[in-house]
Write a protein that holds these residues in place. Sequence first.
Motif, short mmCIF file in Angstrom:
data_model
loop_
_atom_site.label_atom_id
_atom_site.label_comp_id
_atom_site.label_asym_id
_atom_site.label_seq_id
_atom_site.Cartn_x
_atom_site.Cartn_y
_atom_site.Cartn_z
N PRO B 241 0.00 49.11 15.21
CA PRO B 241 -1.30 49.13 15.71
C PRO B 241 -1.73 50.30 16.35
O PRO B 241 -0.86 51.38 16.63
CB PRO B 241 -0.91 48.21 17.40
CG PRO B 241 0.28 47.31 16.78
CD PRO B 241 0.81 48.14 15.54
N LEU B 243 -3.00 52.92 19.00
CA LEU B 243 -3.09 52.88 20.45
C LEU B 243 -4.29 53.87 21.01
O LEU B 243 -4.79 53.69 22.09
CB LEU B 243 -1.77 53.21 21.09
CG LEU B 243 -0.75 52.21 20.48
CD1 LEU B 243 0.72 52.60 20.98
CD2 LEU B 243 -1.06 50.52 20.93
N GLU B 255 -2.97 57.82 17.00
CA GLU B 255 -1.46 57.69 17.41
C GLU B 255 -1.16 56.19 17.67
O GLU B 255 -1.91 55.25 18.06
CB GLU B 255 -1.44 58.26 18.96
CG GLU B 255 -0.18 58.37 19.42
CD GLU B 255 -0.26 59.13 20.91
OE1 GLU B 255 -1.05 59.53 21.06
OE2 GLU B 255 0.92 59.16 21.49
N THR B 256 0.15 55.94 17.02
CA THR B 256 0.47 54.58 16.96
C THR B 256 1.90 54.38 17.92
O THR B 256 2.23 55.75 18.09
CB THR B 256 0.78 54.09 15.76
OG1 THR B 256 2.17 54.83 15.14
CG2 THR B 256 -0.19 54.29 14.86
N LEU B 257 2.46 53.13 17.81
CA LEU B 257 3.65 53.27 18.88
C LEU B 257 4.85 54.32 18.12
O LEU B 257 5.54 54.95 18.94
CB LEU B 257 4.38 51.91 18.99
CG LEU B 257 3.72 51.26 20.23
CD1 LEU B 257 4.49 49.72 20.25
CD2 LEU B 257 4.04 51.99 21.62
N ARG B 277 -10.51 48.38 22.36
CA ARG B 277 -9.18 48.41 23.14
C ARG B 277 -8.25 49.46 22.72
O ARG B 277 -7.29 49.80 23.26
CB ARG B 277 -8.50 46.95 22.64
CG ARG B 277 -9.10 45.76 23.07
CD ARG B 277 -8.35 44.56 22.54
NE ARG B 277 -8.88 43.42 23.28
CZ ARG B 277 -8.69 42.18 22.99
NH1 ARG B 277 -7.52 41.82 22.33
NH2 ARG B 277 -9.25 41.03 23.73
N PRO B 395 -4.42 37.91 17.50
CA PRO B 395 -4.72 38.86 18.56
C PRO B 395 -5.68 40.04 17.79
O PRO B 395 -6.14 40.96 18.32
CB PRO B 395 -3.76 39.41 19.20
CG PRO B 395 -2.59 38.99 18.37
CD PRO B 395 -2.95 37.70 17.67
N TRP B 396 -5.43 40.04 16.40
CA TRP B 396 -6.09 41.15 15.73
C TRP B 396 -7.31 40.68 14.94
O TRP B 396 -7.79 41.36 14.20
CB TRP B 396 -4.92 41.78 14.69
CG TRP B 396 -3.69 42.26 15.30
CD1 TRP B 396 -2.46 41.69 15.27
CD2 TRP B 396 -3.64 43.35 16.28
NE1 TRP B 396 -1.54 42.35 16.12
CE2 TRP B 396 -2.31 43.64 16.69
CE3 TRP B 396 -4.53 44.12 16.65
CZ2 TRP B 396 -1.97 44.43 17.72
CZ3 TRP B 396 -4.43 45.35 17.71
CH2 TRP B 396 -2.95 45.27 18.14
#
Lengths: 457, 457
Positions: B241, B243, B255-257, B277, B395-396
């Motif tokens: 995801p 972010l 940037e992702t986790l 989001r 959720p996606w």
Amino acid sequence: MSISNPIVYDCIVVGAGLAGLVAARNIHRSGHNVLVIEAQDRFGGRMYGQYLPSKQWIDRGGQWVGPTQDRFLALLDEYGVRRFPSPAEGRKVLIFDGKRYEFDGFFQGFPEGEPPSISEEEWRDAMDAWERFETLTKELPSGHPRRDRQNQKLDSQTFIQWIEENTLTAFGRWYFSYMSRAVGYLGPAEPSQVSLLHVLWGNNCAPQSEHPEAELLHGGAGQIPEKIATELGTRIRLREPVLRICHDQAGVEVETLKSRFTAKFTIVAMPPHLAGRIIYDPPMPPLREQLTQRVPMGCCAKILISYDRPFWRDKGLAGIGLGNCKWIELCADSSDPETGVGVIATFVVGDRYRDWRSMSDSDRRAAVLSDLAIYFGDEALSPSTYDEVDWPSDPWAGGGYAAFMPPGVWTSFGEALTAPVGRIYWAGTEMAERWPGFFDGAVRTGEAAAKAIMSFL
Amino acid sequence: MSISNPIVYDCIVVGAGLAGLVAARNIHRSGHNVLVIEAQDRFGGRMYGQYLPSKQWIDRGGQWVGPTQDRFLALLDEYGVRRFPSPAEGRKVLIFDGKRYEFDGFFQGFPEGEPPSISEEEWRDAMDAWERFETLTKELPSGHPRRDRQNQKLDSQTFIQWIEENTLTAFGRWYFSYMSRAVGYLGPAEPSQVSLLHVLWGNNCAPQSEHPEAELLHGGAGQIPEKIATELGTRIRLREPVLRICHDQAGVEVETLKSRFTAKFTIVAMPPHLAGRIIYDPPMPPLREQLTQRVPMGCCAKILISYDRPFWRDKGLAGIGLGNCKWIELCADSSDPETGVGVIATFVVGDRYRDWRSMSDSDRRAAVLSDLAIYFGDEALSPSTYDEVDWPSDPWAGGGYAAFMPPGVWTSFGEALTAPVGRIYWAGTEMAERWPGFFDGAVRTGEAAAKAIMSFL
């Protein structure tokens, strides 16, 4: 998923606005281990003060309190915050279609006192519609609107449609449209965007007839977050947006770009659309997922203008103006008698905001000041300070004053607004059943969420 | 902020749905360095296929194509995906208020052929309203609705209010309410939730009269993402995801986790609420920020039921049912003639979804099958397979078929839907000016975003 790290905290509060701070404080005071995580570099959210060079305070966010806002009043008393009556002595100004009226009454979402001397036909029209509006309001039971046939009917139309069906004059129409753009529980929203049911519900549980703007606070509302935060000390982490919340039967794991924290419970204390931007694992139930896509924030900038002294009083004016001017529909004297400085708080709202925001800095300022001059005279053109607070540009608020419900949201998705999801609880003024959109609503939901969680600790 | 790491990619595409895949492929084919980042463990988004144990394919997401969907047709031809006419031979079934009608026409958002034998008064009522609806539709210019007085008027009311003012019979009212819950560009939305302007706009640029469900694909639409992805090879990262997106005049940092990636441009290829989001630094302009709070996804589950063979054809039925049954308002034969298996695709939508979703697994299945039995007979009660796809629980996606506009959104915030923000571009079927809510719209916006960016590379 299941949480592998050991549980450290009793509760993590996400968001250090008023609701989150109150919840965290109550949990902390009961001897439980709490952590508050906040995205911004300050706490308070929409409770946000500032000192001008003159040492005069201004409130960039909310500022008022009213006599029936029990929970907020109790908080003020507890922290020794002194109140004073919102300055209202003198004649109010109405500008309607370019004509100026001075009068002794008031009518922001509730007619009171002497009406302005517009035509009898126009005033009668607004008051007849007002009576119908009040009758409809009183038919609603207390609490959040439920899904029943009558509510579905009210929820299937926009407020503007009700206005058009219930008023005959341009003034009558403006009277209610203005209300939609001026009252706290209404976003603000253009009356074309908000559900009639939402407006009636707000008029029921957060009525202007109870004078929610009756008083102001010496030193401003913005001093309160710091007082609560002091009590919480190092239990607040700033500058750490929460990105993901994993949750299972044992607890929650709250993840930021920098760290992970575990707790038995979490309270997400943010407006619904911001709560919806967090990734949840497992995901939110479908009604909650869809709800958070459907509850937008109001569209408003607040502008604080200060003058050496409240010059309008020399003319017998109260410093309160209402009207369908190009930019400013509402402005209010917010001067603290202990400083002697004159402060006008005003708003650019809804579609007016949209056009105003597209102008240059100097044009925006000139637009606001020239409207103020229409209300109060040319002295308004030369302020000591001029501060704009552009709430829709703040990604951690997304708008202001508060969120509102478009048509069909309450009756199809409303039950997901407050229902906890496993160990995740919700707080924030938008969740309140009394004084939503006001500080009092935020305090109530913060207290309620803390109480609910502590019953399990 | 300013981006400190060196720029690596020409473009990062966020989201590997159809729009994102098409954009990335076009950029890649032109010799530019592209990366696709996707939150889920699969690509395709709402284009999502599955093979049953019988080797029969089903489409868990969209499945149809129509003769004027040029860009999607071109894509199908390019990848050699063969089409076949959606099975429609035989009599269609209408169930209205418990009465059953078989007829040879069709009327999903466009009346065609022989009408059902309901009363002349009821059919006339629906058709009179339909004529007014078409007249209003044709007054709209092409392109996204602009902010003008006429559009603001249309945008200030819910579709249900127009329906109530323009129909006299329960059938007339249902005819349009059903349309609101059945047609691709409409969310689906309950007619109390969607702007009249949005409905008219959709009927203008994605009209049912052009038969967008005329054909199905051998092997299903779900095979297409993989074909495009194969071309992109290792340039797609799954399970990450996005972010945060930092952006400045030189480029973007995504940037992702797990990681950070830099590029000259980014295309965010997701529905508006999901794009909203992501954390942007600097934040989105206020109109864009407020827009993404106001564009919800439709509320619908898709259910695919397969049978050894299309048993309904023995009775001369087309396998197409419409009506105000308790759960199922629309079901359609989706059987591939090359497999011999019978497949019915159906939907539980809007407020029906809400109640249906609260039931147990076995009750939900029983509810769907018993409604199918009303349309097609008791053989429907014994399927070989039964698959539910619960889009609002994903959720996606956040819902399906697509997003829609509540009242007041197009005319106050619509211009922010497609406007690039610095080096950030937007794609996805919701952004299309032609065939929004359909695959064709996704292809068009993916192509357009790629083209816009490549003009700078």
